[in-house]
Write a protein that holds these residues in place. Structure first.
Motif, PDB file in Angstrom:
ATOM      1  N   SER A  99      28.864  18.518  -5.685  1.00  0.00           N
ATOM      2  CA  SER A  99      28.942  19.030  -4.322  1.00  0.00           C
ATOM      3  C   SER A  99      28.016  20.223  -4.147  1.00  0.00           C
ATOM      4  O   SER A  99      28.006  21.145  -4.969  1.00  0.00           O
ATOM      5  CB  SER A  99      30.377  19.447  -3.996  1.00  0.00           C
ATOM      6  OG  SER A  99      30.420  20.115  -2.740  1.00  0.00           O
ATOM      7  N   TYR A 100      27.211  20.179  -3.082  1.00  0.00           N
ATOM      8  CA  TYR A 100      26.392  21.320  -2.694  1.00  0.00           C
ATOM      9  C   TYR A 100      27.009  22.002  -1.470  1.00  0.00           C
ATOM     10  O   TYR A 100      26.368  22.774  -0.798  1.00  0.00           O
ATOM     11  CB  TYR A 100      24.983  20.865  -2.351  1.00  0.00           C
ATOM     12  CG  TYR A 100      24.039  20.777  -3.532  1.00  0.00           C
ATOM     13  CD1 TYR A 100      24.476  20.340  -4.784  1.00  0.00           C
ATOM     14  CD2 TYR A 100      22.701  21.125  -3.401  1.00  0.00           C
ATOM     15  CE1 TYR A 100      23.606  20.249  -5.847  1.00  0.00           C
ATOM     16  CE2 TYR A 100      21.815  21.035  -4.467  1.00  0.00           C
ATOM     17  CZ  TYR A 100      22.272  20.596  -5.693  1.00  0.00           C
ATOM     18  OH  TYR A 100      21.410  20.512  -6.752  1.00  0.00           O
ATOM     19  N   GLY A 101      28.281  21.701  -1.194  1.00  0.00           N
ATOM     20  CA  GLY A 101      28.950  22.257  -0.025  1.00  0.00           C
ATOM     21  C   GLY A 101      28.911  21.288   1.132  1.00  0.00           C
ATOM     22  O   GLY A 101      29.865  20.562   1.394  1.00  0.00           O
ATOM     23  N   LYS A 102      27.764  21.221   1.816  1.00  0.00           N
ATOM     24  CA  LYS A 102      27.625  20.340   2.973  1.00  0.00           C
ATOM     25  C   LYS A 102      27.048  18.976   2.601  1.00  0.00           C
ATOM     26  O   LYS A 102      26.990  18.081   3.439  1.00  0.00           O
ATOM     27  CB  LYS A 102      26.750  20.997   4.034  1.00  0.00           C
ATOM     28  CG  LYS A 102      27.376  22.251   4.640  1.00  0.00           C
ATOM     29  CD  LYS A 102      26.491  22.826   5.734  1.00  0.00           C
ATOM     30  CE  LYS A 102      27.123  24.054   6.371  1.00  0.00           C
ATOM     31  NZ  LYS A 102      26.257  24.644   7.442  1.00  0.00           N
ATOM     32  N   ARG A 103      26.587  18.830   1.363  1.00  0.00           N
ATOM     33  CA  ARG A 103      26.067  17.537   0.925  1.00  0.00           C
ATOM     34  C   ARG A 103      26.366  17.340  -0.560  1.00  0.00           C
ATOM     35  O   ARG A 103      26.824  18.268  -1.241  1.00  0.00           O
ATOM     36  CB  ARG A 103      24.563  17.438   1.172  1.00  0.00           C
ATOM     37  CG  ARG A 103      23.702  18.278   0.247  1.00  0.00           C
ATOM     38  CD  ARG A 103      22.225  18.105   0.564  1.00  0.00           C
ATOM     39  NE  ARG A 103      21.346  18.603  -0.493  1.00  0.00           N
ATOM     40  CZ  ARG A 103      20.965  19.851  -0.629  1.00  0.00           C
ATOM     41  NH1 ARG A 103      21.399  20.756   0.241  1.00  0.00           N
ATOM     42  NH2 ARG A 103      20.164  20.204  -1.626  1.00  0.00           N
ATOM     43  N   VAL A 104      26.138  16.146  -1.041  1.00  0.00           N
ATOM     44  CA  VAL A 104      26.387  15.815  -2.448  1.00  0.00           C
ATOM     45  C   VAL A 104      25.077  15.356  -3.085  1.00  0.00           C
ATOM     46  O   VAL A 104      24.369  14.515  -2.514  1.00  0.00           O
ATOM     47  CB  VAL A 104      27.459  14.719  -2.583  1.00  0.00           C
ATOM     48  CG1 VAL A 104      27.627  14.310  -4.048  1.00  0.00           C
ATOM     49  CG2 VAL A 104      28.785  15.191  -2.005  1.00  0.00           C
ATOM     50  N   GLU A 105      24.750  15.908  -4.238  1.00  0.00           N
ATOM     51  CA  GLU A 105      23.569  15.503  -4.976  1.00  0.00           C
ATOM     52  C   GLU A 105      23.981  14.689  -6.204  1.00  0.00           C
ATOM     53  O   GLU A 105      25.047  14.912  -6.774  1.00  0.00           O
ATOM     54  CB  GLU A 105      22.765  16.729  -5.417  1.00  0.00           C
ATOM     55  CG  GLU A 105      22.078  17.459  -4.280  1.00  0.00           C
ATOM     56  CD  GLU A 105      20.962  16.640  -3.655  1.00  0.00           C
ATOM     57  OE1 GLU A 105      20.265  15.912  -4.397  1.00  0.00           O
ATOM     58  OE2 GLU A 105      20.788  16.728  -2.421  1.00  0.00           O
ATOM     59  N   HIS A 106      23.118  13.742  -6.592  1.00  0.00           N
ATOM     60  CA  HIS A 106      23.413  12.872  -7.727  1.00  0.00           C
ATOM     61  C   HIS A 106      22.321  13.038  -8.783  1.00  0.00           C
ATOM     62  O   HIS A 106      21.129  12.977  -8.466  1.00  0.00           O
ATOM     63  CB  HIS A 106      23.490  11.414  -7.275  1.00  0.00           C
ATOM     64  CG  HIS A 106      24.443  11.187  -6.159  1.00  0.00           C
ATOM     65  ND1 HIS A 106      25.791  10.928  -6.362  1.00  0.00           N
ATOM     66  CD2 HIS A 106      24.265  11.195  -4.802  1.00  0.00           C
ATOM     67  CE1 HIS A 106      26.383  10.769  -5.193  1.00  0.00           C
ATOM     68  NE2 HIS A 106      25.474  10.931  -4.233  1.00  0.00           N
ATOM     69  N   PHE A 107      22.736  13.234 -10.032  1.00  0.00           N
ATOM     70  CA  PHE A 107      21.807  13.433 -11.138  1.00  0.00           C
ATOM     71  C   PHE A 107      21.955  12.304 -12.142  1.00  0.00           C
ATOM     72  O   PHE A 107      23.061  12.071 -12.649  1.00  0.00           O
ATOM     73  CB  PHE A 107      22.054  14.779 -11.823  1.00  0.00           C
ATOM     74  CG  PHE A 107      21.871  15.972 -10.922  1.00  0.00           C
ATOM     75  CD1 PHE A 107      20.645  16.612 -10.858  1.00  0.00           C
ATOM     76  CD2 PHE A 107      22.915  16.431 -10.136  1.00  0.00           C
ATOM     77  CE1 PHE A 107      20.471  17.718 -10.030  1.00  0.00           C
ATOM     78  CE2 PHE A 107      22.753  17.526  -9.303  1.00  0.00           C
ATOM     79  CZ  PHE A 107      21.520  18.170  -9.245  1.00  0.00           C
ATOM     80  N   ARG A 108      20.884  11.604 -12.405  1.00  0.00           N
ATOM     81  CA  ARG A 108      20.894  10.523 -13.384  1.00  0.00           C
ATOM     82  C   ARG A 108      20.892  11.101 -14.794  1.00  0.00           C
ATOM     83  O   ARG A 108      20.096  11.986 -15.113  1.00  0.00           O
ATOM     84  CB  ARG A 108      19.656   9.643 -13.174  1.00  0.00           C
ATOM     85  CG  ARG A 108      19.450   8.565 -14.236  1.00  0.00           C
ATOM     86  CD  ARG A 108      20.273   7.348 -13.951  1.00  0.00           C
ATOM     87  NE  ARG A 108      19.921   6.286 -14.900  1.00  0.00           N
ATOM     88  CZ  ARG A 108      18.917   5.441 -14.725  1.00  0.00           C
ATOM     89  NH1 ARG A 108      18.167   5.517 -13.630  1.00  0.00           N
ATOM     90  NH2 ARG A 108      18.683   4.492 -15.616  1.00  0.00           N
ATOM     91  N   VAL A 109      21.800  10.628 -15.616  1.00  0.00           N
ATOM     92  CA  VAL A 109      21.852  11.044 -17.011  1.00  0.00           C
ATOM     93  C   VAL A 109      21.016  10.064 -17.827  1.00  0.00           C
ATOM     94  O   VAL A 109      21.300   8.865 -17.863  1.00  0.00           O
ATOM     95  CB  VAL A 109      23.293  11.072 -17.544  1.00  0.00           C
ATOM     96  CG1 VAL A 109      23.315  11.489 -19.018  1.00  0.00           C
ATOM     97  CG2 VAL A 109      24.156  12.017 -16.720  1.00  0.00           C
ATOM     98  N   LEU A 110      19.978  10.565 -18.462  1.00  0.00           N
ATOM     99  CA  LEU A 110      19.114   9.720 -19.283  1.00  0.00           C
ATOM    100  C   LEU A 110      19.654   9.682 -20.706  1.00  0.00           C
ATOM    101  O   LEU A 110      20.069  10.712 -21.251  1.00  0.00           O
ATOM    102  CB  LEU A 110      17.684  10.265 -19.283  1.00  0.00           C
ATOM    103  CG  LEU A 110      17.027  10.396 -17.900  1.00  0.00           C
ATOM    104  CD1 LEU A 110      15.639  11.001 -18.035  1.00  0.00           C
ATOM    105  CD2 LEU A 110      16.948   9.033 -17.209  1.00  0.00           C
ATOM    106  N   GLU A 111      19.672   8.483 -21.307  1.00  0.00           N
ATOM    107  CA  GLU A 111      20.202   8.325 -22.652  1.00  0.00           C
ATOM    108  C   GLU A 111      19.154   7.678 -23.535  1.00  0.00           C
ATOM    109  O   GLU A 111      18.487   6.725 -23.147  1.00  0.00           O
ATOM    110  CB  GLU A 111      21.471   7.473 -22.627  1.00  0.00           C
ATOM    111  CG  GLU A 111      22.249   7.470 -23.939  1.00  0.00           C
ATOM    112  CD  GLU A 111      21.763   6.427 -24.917  1.00  0.00           C
ATOM    113  OE1 GLU A 111      21.947   6.608 -26.132  1.00  0.00           O
ATOM    114  OE2 GLU A 111      21.173   5.418 -24.462  1.00  0.00           O
ATOM    115  N   GLY A 112      19.001   8.225 -24.729  1.00  0.00           N
ATOM    116  CA  GLY A 112      18.055   7.656 -25.676  1.00  0.00           C
ATOM    117  C   GLY A 112      18.264   8.220 -27.064  1.00  0.00           C
ATOM    118  O   GLY A 112      18.408   9.434 -27.228  1.00  0.00           O
ATOM    119  N   GLY A 113      18.347   7.347 -28.045  1.00  0.00           N
ATOM    120  CA  GLY A 113      18.543   7.804 -29.419  1.00  0.00           C
ATOM    121  C   GLY A 113      19.839   8.553 -29.637  1.00  0.00           C
ATOM    122  O   GLY A 113      19.913   9.450 -30.484  1.00  0.00           O
TER     123      GLY A 113
END
Length: 213
Positions: A99-113
């Motif tokens: 939550s950024y308060g008035k909006r929601v941000e999405h972060f991709r989690v990168l996986e490797g090794g």
């Protein structure tokens, strides 16, 4: 996600992993129609039987929640309130919705090794990634640290023993590594009260890992 081994298991086929009761196992992927899960143990990857382990869920893990549902849950929450969900676009991967308060941000989690990352830092598990961004900003343009919503605070009912606890005092609860303990009172940060193997007593909290439901 992490899991605790409820029983010991000896691999008998190609691709299977052996482990001991009480081991912490990193679960990398689960299938709805399979009794096996993909996991990693001490850098080795393979399959473990699902009924031999117990997942250690955390209040922030939402599972298979859509991007839209995540936004609905986090809408107008305090800045930093978050959840981790399984990625819709990339099965087997994860996303952190914040939550950024008035909006929601999405972060991709990168996986490797066997490492998980969002920006430059890499971590051995999602749990460590979350803990890092509780103290460091997950956003670039402003400071946004992850935080739990007040309603998500849960009291654990069970814990698993991380190591043996066998003190001489009779009032203390004796248990062995891997035992499951019923938590009866966790109000004192120095000594919890629990039940194990039919006995009741107190013990240091640092000897166990709470299991949240």
């Amino acid at each position: 996600m992490e899991a605790v081994a409820l029983f010991s298991f000896t691999a008998s086929g190609a691709g299977e992993l052996s482990f001991q009761k009480g081991d912490i196992i990193k679960v990398t992927e689960m299938e709805d129609d399979s009794c096996w899960v993909s996991a990693e143990i001490q850098g080795q990857r393979g399959y473990v039987p699902e009924n031999y382990i117990s997942l250690l869920p955390y209040p922030w893990f939402a599972g298979r929640v859509s991007r839209l549902e995540a936004e609905e849950r986090l809408h107008r929450q305090d800045v930093g309130v978050f959840l981790v969900r399984e990625s819709e676009s990339a099965p087997g991967d994860f996303s952190v919705s914040v939550s950024y308060g008035k909006r929601v941000e999405h972060f991709r989690v990168l996986e490797g090794g066997g490492q998980y990352c969002i920006w430059g830092e890499s971590f051995r598990s999602l749990n460590r990634l979350v803990d890092f961004y509780r103290a460091h900003s997950i956003a670039v343009e402003k400071v946004v640290c992850l935080r739990d919503p007040p309603s998500s605070v849960q009291k654990p009912r069970l814990a698993h023993a991380l190591r043996d606890y066998t003190p001489p005092q009779t009032a203390h609860l004796h248990f062995l590594r891997g035992d499951l303990i019923d938590l009866l009172d966790c109000s004192d940060s120095r000594a919890w009260r629990g039940r194990c193997r039919g006995r009741v007593g107190i013990f240091p909290p640092e000897y166990v890992q709470p299991l949240y439901h």
